[in-house]
Each structure stands twice: as C-alpha cells, then as structure tokens.
Design an enzyme around this catalytic site. Structure first.
Site, short mmCIF file in Angstrom:
data_model
loop_
_atom_site.label_atom_id
_atom_site.label_comp_id
_atom_site.label_asym_id
_atom_site.label_seq_id
_atom_site.Cartn_x
_atom_site.Cartn_y
_atom_site.Cartn_z
N SER A 85 8.68 97.39 -49.23
CA SER A 85 10.08 97.74 -48.98
C SER A 85 10.94 97.44 -50.20
O SER A 85 10.68 96.48 -50.94
CB SER A 85 10.62 96.94 -47.79
OG SER A 85 12.02 97.13 -47.64
N ASN B 169 -2.06 102.46 -35.19
CA ASN B 169 -2.03 103.02 -33.85
C ASN B 169 -0.73 103.75 -33.55
O ASN B 169 -0.62 104.50 -32.58
CB ASN B 169 -2.25 101.93 -32.80
CG ASN B 169 -1.24 100.80 -32.92
OD1 ASN B 169 -1.35 100.00 -33.86
ND2 ASN B 169 -0.27 100.72 -32.03
N ASN C 158 -0.87 98.69 -43.99
CA ASN C 158 0.36 99.11 -43.32
C ASN C 158 0.83 98.10 -42.28
O ASN C 158 2.03 98.01 -42.01
CB ASN C 158 0.15 100.48 -42.66
CG ASN C 158 1.26 100.81 -41.68
OD1 ASN C 158 2.37 101.17 -42.07
ND2 ASN C 158 0.99 100.65 -40.38
N TYR D 199 12.02 89.23 -43.50
CA TYR D 199 11.30 90.45 -43.87
C TYR D 199 11.37 90.69 -45.38
O TYR D 199 10.36 91.03 -46.02
CB TYR D 199 11.90 91.63 -43.11
CG TYR D 199 11.19 92.96 -43.34
CD1 TYR D 199 10.02 93.26 -42.65
CD2 TYR D 199 11.72 93.90 -44.21
CE1 TYR D 199 9.39 94.48 -42.84
CE2 TYR D 199 11.09 95.11 -44.41
CZ TYR D 199 9.93 95.40 -43.72
OH TYR D 199 9.31 96.61 -43.93
N THR E 3 11.10 104.76 -36.54
CA THR E 3 9.96 104.18 -35.83
C THR E 3 10.46 103.06 -34.93
O THR E 3 11.63 102.68 -34.97
CB THR E 3 8.92 103.61 -36.81
OG1 THR E 3 9.52 102.51 -37.52
CG2 THR E 3 8.43 104.65 -37.79
#
Length: 314
Positions: free
Chosen positions: A173, A46, A121, A233, A272
């Site tokens: 990543s 989105n 994603n 992460y 982003t």
C-alpha cells in the site's frame, strides 16, 4: 487546490482506462515465458483482490493454487473458478500458523515439486473510513508483515530454476511509503536507515514494528511519530515494503538460472470487504499490476514498488 485535485483525478482515470485496454491485449507467444505447468501460489485468494489475481493468472494459462484460512470458503472459490474452465487447485493455509505453512510446503513439494510465482496477498485491516483504532495492531502486523515474511522464507526453497526467474509479488500500500507527504514516520533518522540498503536489515525492520507494538501496549503510540492514517496497517505495509527491498538485495547474487525477483505494489482503494466496499476502483483494476508483475516477460525488475503498472518511490 481544487483544480489540482481534479486534474490528478482525471489523470488517474485516464491511466485506469489505459490499463483496462492493456488487459484486453493478449501476451504474444514470445512474451509467454510460462506454460500450463507453471505453478503460481496466491495467498488469501478466496475473495477480493486475491481471488481476482488467481482468476487472471489462471486465465493467462498458469496452474494456480488458491489458498484460504477457511477450507470451506476456499473450496467454494476454487469450484467457481474451475466451473469457468480454469486450472485451479486449493489448499488450506493460515499464514499466521507455522504448522499450517509447513503442511502447505510439504503438499506443494509432493504435488508440484515446486512453484514459479508467489503472490502474497493475504492481509487484514480493521479500520474503515476515518477510523484509526490500534486495538488489533498485533494481529495486523502479524498477518501483513510477519505472515508475508514467513511465506517468502518458506517458499524460496521451493522456487524452481527457470530462465525467466522466480517471481514474488507482495500486495502492499501507498500508506506504507517511507516518504509519503502526509502519512509517514516522523523520525527522519529512522526513515533514512530504512530507506538505505546499506543500513537496511531484517533486525531493523523487526525492531521498528516491535517498538510500535510496544508503544501500542503502553499507550504512547499517539506521540511516537507514527503514520496518522490507518496507523497499524500503514506500519505493517511499511515493513512489507522495506522487506521487499531487503529480499531483492539478498537474492540478487543467486546464479542466473536461480534468480528470484521480488517486488511490491499498491492495488489502490479497491471495492472489497477490506475497504467496507467504499473503494473507488474495481477488483479487476486492483489486481492488474500484481498480475502484470508476476508475468513480466523481461523480469530484470526487482526491489521496486509499483502502482498502476508504474514504479513509484518508497
């Protein structure tokens, strides 16, 4: 040292310019293995990189299914792409919710019978800048690793037979590299096991992230030898990278018309919301390698990690 950094920056900028040029060159007819009936699912699309991946795939002529946890936001993103003349559909999807995944699977089966491309994603990161809190570690690992894994398992049965093979692309990543120079697991034995396809198992990957989360809960993670930058992460993406390699091996024995190729890539530090808009490359550049992997004309590549259209080591 400063000169080396400057030369590295210049090489990277030159490569990004090359990629920008490549994006302007249309695929030739003999390269286009897809058609308007080719269905691509992009999770978390989105906004940001996911939205751009969906846009680029649709611009290349695929039928793209955009997904979002928030139905209103997802519908609005879909409307924007449709107004641009692109063939895009929407369905609500929360990759943390097994019932949501099952509803999505049922809808895909009823609407399209199956899919050809899956781009995982959807992901989260709650640290910005120099922050390194693990307060949300369980959510980060659940979304980035387990959510991705559950989507792969749910979508594999829906991958339609194709001479070109099914395509799974996991957005990952460099922070999850096993042997990164600075940001890596200290335990050499564990790194070796995770890096060796003969010893790599789902149980090993799950056990690694479970150990990390247990140490987060009991407050011992800082001395556990985990990556020191964006720790939660980094661990979640390390697991994604390992699972990519494992699935590539697992799926390699499928019959020729049922091949599924699985790869992952690092989009870079993209401007982003996830990076607090502090990234140094555009969403167009960040999406490029994922789209390229999804559309490779000769997709014999599987179980690899890419950045800027180039294979890099795990």
């Amino acid at each position: 040292m400063g000169g080396n950094k400057e030369r590295a920056r210049e090489r990277r900028e030159q490569r990004l310019q090359e990629i920008s040029l490549l994006r302007t060159i249309p695929y030739s007819d003999h390269q286009r293995w897809w058609s308007k009936e080719t269905v691509a699912v992009v999770t978390g699309s989105n906004r940001g990189i996911g939205f751009e991946i969906a846009r680029q795939l649709a611009a290349h002529g695929l039928m793209v299914v955009l997904t979002s946890r928030d139905e209103c936001v997802g519908q609005e993103a879909t409307r924007v792409l449709r107004e641009g003349g692109l063939d895009v559909a929407f369905h609500q999807l929360d990759i943390l919710d097994p019932s949501s995944i099952q509803l999505f699977v049922d809808w895909i089966r009823q609407t399209y019978e199956g899919i050809h491309v899956l781009v995982n994603n959807a992901g989260v990161n709650f640290n910005v800048g120099s922050d390194n809190s693990v307060e949300s570690a369980h959510m980060v690992v659940a979304t980035n690793y387990y959510g991705t894994k559950n989507m792969i398992k749910a979508m594999i049965p829906l991958m339609r037979p194709s001479a070109a093979g099914g395509r799974i692309v996991n957005v990952s990543s460099r922070l999850g590299k096993l042997n990164g120079r600075r940001n890596r697991i200290d335990d050499l034995n564990l790194r070796r096991k995770l890096g060796d396809l003969d010893t790599l198992t789902e149980e090993l990957i799950d056990g690694t992230v479970a150990t990390f989360l247990q140490q987060v809960d009991d407050g011992t993670w800082t001395s556990g030898g985990w990556p020191q930058t964006f720790t939660d992460y980094s661990v979640s993406k390390l697991a994604v990278n390992a699972y990519t390699r494992l699935m590539a091996k697992t799926l390699s024995d499928r019959p020729e018309e049922e091949k599924i190729y699985v790869n992952c890539y690092c989009p870079g530090w993209v401007k982003t919301a996830m990076t607090g808009w502090a990234g140094n490359i555009s969403v167009e550049e960040g999406a490029d390698t994922g789209v390229w992997l999804a559309l490779l004309p000769d997709q014999a590549v599987t179980g690899k990690f890419f950045a800027e259209r180039r294979e890099v080591s795990f």
